[in-house]
Design a protein around this motif. Structure first.
Motif, PDB file in Angstrom:
ATOM      1  N   ALA A 130      17.515  -1.292   9.105  1.00 44.69           N
ATOM      2  CA  ALA A 130      16.882  -0.517   8.027  1.00 44.69           C
ATOM      3  C   ALA A 130      17.939   0.183   7.184  1.00 44.69           C
ATOM      4  O   ALA A 130      17.841   0.206   5.944  1.00 44.69           O
ATOM      5  CB  ALA A 130      15.911   0.503   8.614  1.00 44.69           C
ATOM      6  N   TRP A 131      18.963   0.731   7.824  1.00 42.35           N
ATOM      7  CA  TRP A 131      20.024   1.400   7.070  1.00 42.35           C
ATOM      8  C   TRP A 131      20.820   0.414   6.217  1.00 42.35           C
ATOM      9  O   TRP A 131      21.270   0.756   5.115  1.00 42.35           O
ATOM     10  CB  TRP A 131      20.947   2.168   8.000  1.00 42.35           C
ATOM     11  CG  TRP A 131      20.391   3.509   8.337  1.00 42.35           C
ATOM     12  CD1 TRP A 131      19.905   3.921   9.539  1.00 42.35           C
ATOM     13  CD2 TRP A 131      20.231   4.615   7.444  1.00 42.35           C
ATOM     14  NE1 TRP A 131      19.451   5.204   9.454  1.00 42.35           N
ATOM     15  CE2 TRP A 131      19.653   5.664   8.175  1.00 42.35           C
ATOM     16  CE3 TRP A 131      20.515   4.810   6.109  1.00 42.35           C
ATOM     17  CZ2 TRP A 131      19.352   6.888   7.604  1.00 42.35           C
ATOM     18  CZ3 TRP A 131      20.223   6.044   5.544  1.00 42.35           C
ATOM     19  CH2 TRP A 131      19.651   7.059   6.290  1.00 42.35           C
TER      20      TRP A 131
ATOM     21  N   ALA B 200      13.622  -2.468   3.542  1.00 40.29           N
ATOM     22  CA  ALA B 200      14.078  -1.216   4.177  1.00 40.29           C
ATOM     23  C   ALA B 200      12.885  -0.377   4.618  1.00 40.29           C
ATOM     24  O   ALA B 200      12.892   0.203   5.713  1.00 40.29           O
ATOM     25  CB  ALA B 200      14.953  -0.432   3.209  1.00 40.29           C
ATOM     26  N   LEU B 201      11.857  -0.296   3.794  1.00 33.31           N
ATOM     27  CA  LEU B 201      10.656   0.463   4.140  1.00 33.31           C
ATOM     28  C   LEU B 201       9.954  -0.148   5.346  1.00 33.31           C
ATOM     29  O   LEU B 201       9.545   0.557   6.275  1.00 33.31           O
ATOM     30  CB  LEU B 201       9.713   0.530   2.943  1.00 33.31           C
ATOM     31  CG  LEU B 201       8.443   1.331   3.135  1.00 33.31           C
ATOM     32  CD1 LEU B 201       8.781   2.817   3.203  1.00 33.31           C
ATOM     33  CD2 LEU B 201       7.476   1.075   2.003  1.00 33.31           C
ATOM     34  N   TYR B 202       9.834  -1.457   5.356  1.00 29.54           N
ATOM     35  CA  TYR B 202       9.181  -2.146   6.475  1.00 29.54           C
ATOM     36  C   TYR B 202       9.949  -1.926   7.776  1.00 29.54           C
ATOM     37  O   TYR B 202       9.356  -1.577   8.810  1.00 29.54           O
ATOM     38  CB  TYR B 202       9.078  -3.641   6.169  1.00 29.54           C
ATOM     39  CG  TYR B 202       8.529  -4.453   7.306  1.00 29.54           C
ATOM     40  CD1 TYR B 202       7.163  -4.510   7.540  1.00 29.54           C
ATOM     41  CD2 TYR B 202       9.369  -5.162   8.157  1.00 29.54           C
ATOM     42  CE1 TYR B 202       6.658  -5.244   8.590  1.00 29.54           C
ATOM     43  CE2 TYR B 202       8.869  -5.898   9.208  1.00 29.54           C
ATOM     44  CZ  TYR B 202       7.515  -5.940   9.416  1.00 29.54           C
ATOM     45  OH  TYR B 202       7.024  -6.660  10.461  1.00 29.54           O
ATOM     46  N   LEU B 203      11.260  -2.141   7.747  1.00 29.83           N
ATOM     47  CA  LEU B 203      12.053  -1.977   8.969  1.00 29.83           C
ATOM     48  C   LEU B 203      12.079  -0.521   9.422  1.00 29.83           C
ATOM     49  O   LEU B 203      12.016  -0.239  10.621  1.00 29.83           O
ATOM     50  CB  LEU B 203      13.472  -2.494   8.748  1.00 29.83           C
ATOM     51  CG  LEU B 203      13.619  -4.006   8.602  1.00 29.83           C
ATOM     52  CD1 LEU B 203      15.047  -4.368   8.263  1.00 29.83           C
ATOM     53  CD2 LEU B 203      13.162  -4.720   9.847  1.00 29.83           C
ATOM     54  N   GLY B 204      12.182   0.413   8.479  1.00 30.76           N
ATOM     55  CA  GLY B 204      12.169   1.816   8.844  1.00 30.76           C
ATOM     56  C   GLY B 204      10.841   2.255   9.425  1.00 30.76           C
ATOM     57  O   GLY B 204      10.783   3.047  10.377  1.00 30.76           O
ATOM     58  N   PHE B 205       9.748   1.732   8.873  1.00 33.74           N
ATOM     59  CA  PHE B 205       8.409   2.051   9.364  1.00 33.74           C
ATOM     60  C   PHE B 205       8.244   1.581  10.807  1.00 33.74           C
ATOM     61  O   PHE B 205       7.759   2.320  11.669  1.00 33.74           O
ATOM     62  CB  PHE B 205       7.363   1.401   8.459  1.00 33.74           C
ATOM     63  CG  PHE B 205       5.958   1.609   8.899  1.00 33.74           C
ATOM     64  CD1 PHE B 205       5.314   2.815   8.694  1.00 33.74           C
ATOM     65  CD2 PHE B 205       5.253   0.588   9.528  1.00 33.74           C
ATOM     66  CE1 PHE B 205       4.010   3.002   9.102  1.00 33.74           C
ATOM     67  CE2 PHE B 205       3.960   0.773   9.949  1.00 33.74           C
ATOM     68  CZ  PHE B 205       3.333   1.980   9.728  1.00 33.74           C
ATOM     69  N   HIS B 206       8.655   0.349  11.078  1.00 34.12           N
ATOM     70  CA  HIS B 206       8.482  -0.191  12.427  1.00 34.12           C
ATOM     71  C   HIS B 206       9.500   0.380  13.412  1.00 34.12           C
ATOM     72  O   HIS B 206       9.210   0.479  14.606  1.00 34.12           O
ATOM     73  CB  HIS B 206       8.547  -1.707  12.409  1.00 34.12           C
ATOM     74  CG  HIS B 206       7.276  -2.311  11.909  1.00 34.12           C
ATOM     75  ND1 HIS B 206       6.131  -2.313  12.646  1.00 34.12           N
ATOM     76  CD2 HIS B 206       6.965  -2.903  10.735  1.00 34.12           C
ATOM     77  CE1 HIS B 206       5.161  -2.889  11.956  1.00 34.12           C
ATOM     78  NE2 HIS B 206       5.642  -3.243  10.784  1.00 34.12           N
ATOM     79  N   ALA B 207      10.684   0.744  12.926  1.00 37.81           N
ATOM     80  CA  ALA B 207      11.690   1.322  13.826  1.00 37.81           C
ATOM     81  C   ALA B 207      11.250   2.684  14.331  1.00 37.81           C
ATOM     82  O   ALA B 207      11.573   3.065  15.461  1.00 37.81           O
ATOM     83  CB  ALA B 207      13.030   1.433  13.116  1.00 37.81           C
TER      84      ALA B 207
END
Length: 132
Positions: free
Chosen positions: A5-6, A46-53
Motif C-alpha cells: 500500500a505504501w 493504494a486505497l484497496y490495499l490500505g483498506f484490506h491491510a
C-alpha cells in the motif's frame, strides 16, 4: 499488505505531482489524460490495499518480529504448461485479420473456434492428466 500500500501511495503522490507539471510544460491532452488515469489507478490500488491491510491479520513479512519459517507452506496452485492460450491467440488473430479483410464469414468461424478454445482453456484442469 501495508508495504504494498505504501508503494502505491508513493506512486500516487508522484503521479499527482507530475500530471499537472506535464500539462503546464507540454500542453498535450493525450499524455496528460494518460497520466491522470495512471494517477487515479495508483490511488485506487493504494486505497484497496490500505483498506484490506487494516482489516486483516498482519502477514509474517509485515511484522517486525516475523520469521521466515512462518511463511512456509502451500502458496497456491500454479498451472503447468498449456496449449490453450496459443489456440485462443490464433483465433483472435484470425478474427482481427478477417475484420481487416472484410470477410465477415471468417469472423463467425473465428468466434466459433475461439469459443471452443476458450472453453478448453477454462476447463482444462477438470479432466485429463492435470485434473483435480
Amino acid at each position: 499488505m501495508k508495504a504494498e500500500a505504501w508503494i502505491f501511495v508513493i506512486t500516487g503522490v508522484f503521479f499527482t505531482l507530475v500530471s499537472p507539471a506535464y500539462w503546464v510544460i507540454t500542453n498535450d491532452w493525450t499524455g496528460t489524460s494518460a497520466l491522470v488515469m495512471t494517477t487515479f489507478l495508483a490511488w485506487m490500488i493504494a486505497l484497496y490495499l490500505g483498506f484490506h491491510a487494516s482489516r486483516m491479520d498482519p502477514r509474517p513479512e509485515d511484522r517486525k518480529d516475523g520469521d521466515i519459517v512462518e511463511g512456509a507452506g502451500e502458496l497456491g496452485f500454479f498451472p503447468p504448461y498449456s496449449w490453450w492460450p496459443l489456440w485462443c491467440a490464433l483465433c483472435l488473430s484470425l478474427i482481427v485479420y478477417a475484420i481487416a479483410l472484410g470477410a465477415w464469414w471468417l469472423v463467425i468461424i473465428g468466434f466459433g473456434l475461439g469459443a471452443i478454445a476458450l472453453c478448453g482453456w477454462v476447463f482444462e484442469y477438470y479432466r485429463g492428466e492435470h485434473a483435480h
